[in-house]
Design an enzyme around this catalytic site. Structure first.
Site, PDB file in Angstrom:
ATOM      1  CG  PHE A  51      -1.966  -1.009   1.276  1.00 46.00           C
ATOM      2  CD1 PHE A  51      -3.160  -0.816   0.615  1.00 46.00           C
ATOM      3  CD2 PHE A  51      -1.771  -2.191   1.975  1.00 46.00           C
ATOM      4  CE1 PHE A  51      -4.156  -1.782   0.644  1.00 46.00           C
ATOM      5  CE2 PHE A  51      -2.755  -3.166   2.015  1.00 46.00           C
ATOM      6  CZ  PHE A  51      -3.953  -2.961   1.343  1.00 46.00           C
ATOM      7  CG  ASP A  52       1.202   5.815  -1.823  1.00 50.93           C
ATOM      8  OD1 ASP A  52       2.390   5.985  -1.525  1.00 50.93           O
ATOM      9  OD2 ASP A  52       0.403   6.743  -2.021  1.00 50.93           O
ATOM     10  CE  LYS A  53       3.621   8.492   4.703  1.00 47.48           C
ATOM     11  NZ  LYS A  53       2.793   9.731   4.769  1.00 47.48           N
TER      12      LYS A  53
END
Length: 475
Positions: free
Chosen positions: A310-312
């Protein structure tokens, strides 16, 4: 109106007319046949012929579908005079086609929304003059003017001017990024308040935003394997159904009604409807949540995934910041520098400025005069007779030693003296922690968080989300 929707409307209308004729008008006939039966049979024959033509085309291409059972079911029920059974099959089939069309149209809306944001025009600079051209006409090496709040038409390199660019639609990062000459620009990003010039480095078809559009188009065009599952077992299913139908007819004294009943039960309408509707609805739902699925098979394989990345910013966290800490320099206090900084930032639309103003009590925000904004550097203005600067450390206090705060920060100076700084952090989405926990319960073996942010900031967000430090990939 959708492609197949009119068929459903016709079938429903015929049903209403049939009910009126059969139950309210004494079942009138023509040539000893009920008028309702004639009307339903006419449309049933049309539908069966249409399906047969499509089926023949598929067979010529080497594909055998289960549509033949639906054709046989419609024909056999009409042959025995059970036109209401034929009508019910028509309702199921045309209703299924309409549902599939509707689900497809919903997914298409998301694609059209993406296409509508696709850069189409560009301001090309030729001998110092601006000429508006189609983005497809831009060539590598051309110089393009990007006006304030304008969209970057193609990928390129900034050659003149400095500005901040909103790349949230491409990267999910809520904080605009500052760009100076020599930096790369991505098509689809939005310019800030300063006009800049860039040199084209990629053609429109090869640029970032257009690549995303092409990705979505390919996803729409490539069917998933499980959509074809009904057809995969079409031959044995059809053969078994026909055998059972003939056996039932033979055991019933060669009563053709028995055969028709088996064909009605074996009608593949639900089988043909379920998979495509589930797939397209799933892709449409994911698209509404800004998740681009590369292809149908990709969505199918997702159920077997064991590792998730996941991208933050904008994914695990919201597209907004909150003040984390205000650190005053010696001789200043928190309330003072927050009040003065928020007063200077109150007219800015920058996400950091907005976050600072929202976290400051309204009564603490004062009037500001002589407000100036220096692109990609910060803002300055007079508040209560004091010159307040807010922005980069090199702007507010160029002589001050570098401060390693390990977070997104703004620096403040008052009357030329360094007054302190404020740090900001992402706000984690309310559903993030439960989503991560649910993935682990469903068998996810590794859940990674990817970010270009500072490692200590990333680890703090990971801890809140339920992600182990060893699974954090930060710059």
């Amino acid at each position: 109106m959708l492609k197949n929707q009119w068929k459903l409307y016709v079938v429903i209308l015929l049903g209403i007319i049939g009910v009126i004729l059969d139950f309210l008008c004494g079942k009138p006939t023509i040539a000893n046949l009920p008028i309702a039966e004639i009307l339903i049979d006419i449309f049933g024959i049309y539908q069966a012929i249409t399906m047969a033509i499509e089926m023949i085309g598929d067979i010529r291409k080497g594909r055998w579908g289960v549509d033949i059972l639906a054709i046989i079911a419609i024909a056999s029920t009409m042959a025995i005079g059970d036109y209401w059974a034929a009508w019910m099959i028509l309702v199921m089939f045309t209703g299924g086609e309409s549902l599939e069309d509707y689900a497809t149209s919903q997914a298409d809306k998301e694609l059209r929304s993406l296409l509508n944001n696709n850069p189409r025009r560009a301001n090309k600079l030729v001998d110092g003059k601006v000429t508006e051209v189609n983005v497809d006409d831009l060539q590598v090496g051309d110089t393009v003017l990007i006006k304030p709040a304008g969209q970057v038409p193609v990928d390129g390199t900034l050659i003149k001017g400095e500005s901040s660019f909103d790349q949230s639609s491409l990267t999910g990062e809520s904080v605009p990024v500052n760009r100076k000459p020599g930096d790369d620009l991505m098509s689809g990003s939005i310019n800030g308040d300063t006009a800049v010039e860039m040199k084209v480095t990629k053609l429109a078809k090869d640029s970032e935003y257009q690549s995303i559009v092409a990705l979505v188009k390919s996803a729409e065009a490539q069917p998933a394997k499980f959509v074809k599952m009904a057809d995969r077992y079409a031959v044995p299913f059809t053969i078994v159904s026909l055998i059972i139908g003939f056996v039932a007819m033979a055991m019933g004294g060669w009563n053709f009604t028995r055969f028709a009943e088996v064909m009605v039960v074996a009608s593949p309408c639900p089988l043909l409807i379920a998979a495509p509707v589930a797939l397209v609805s799933g892709m449409s739902s994911m698209s509404r949540h800004h998740i681009i699925v590369k292809s149908g098979p990709t969505l199918e394989k997702l159920s077997r995934a064991k590792t998730f990345a996941f991208d933050k910013t904008g994914t695990l966290t919201q597209n907004k910041l909150e003040v984390n800490e205000i650190v005053p320099a010696e001789g200043f206090n928190k309330k003072e520098i927050q009040s003065l900084a928020a007063s200077v930032e109150q007219q800015s639309s920058h996400i950091i400025a907005t976050s600072l103003v929202e976290s400051t009590p309204k009564e603490a925000i004062q009037a500001v005069t002589d407000l100036k904004e220096i692109t990609a550097q910060g803002v300055e203005g007079l508040v209560d007779g004091k010159l307040v600067k807010v922005g980069k450390l090199s702007f507010v206090a160029p002589e001050h030693d570098k401060i390693n705060v390990g977070a997104t920060a703004i620096y403040i100076s008052i009357d030329g003296k360094f007054a302190g700084y404020a740090t900001f952090k992402d706000q984690i989405r309310p559903e993030t922690k439960e989503t991560i926990a649910k993935l682990r319960r469903q068998g996810a073996e590794q859940i990674m968080m990817l970010t270009g942010d500072h490692k200590n900031v990333a680890e703090q967000i990971a801890q809140e989300a339920g992600i182990n430090d060893s699974e954090v990939r930060a710059s």
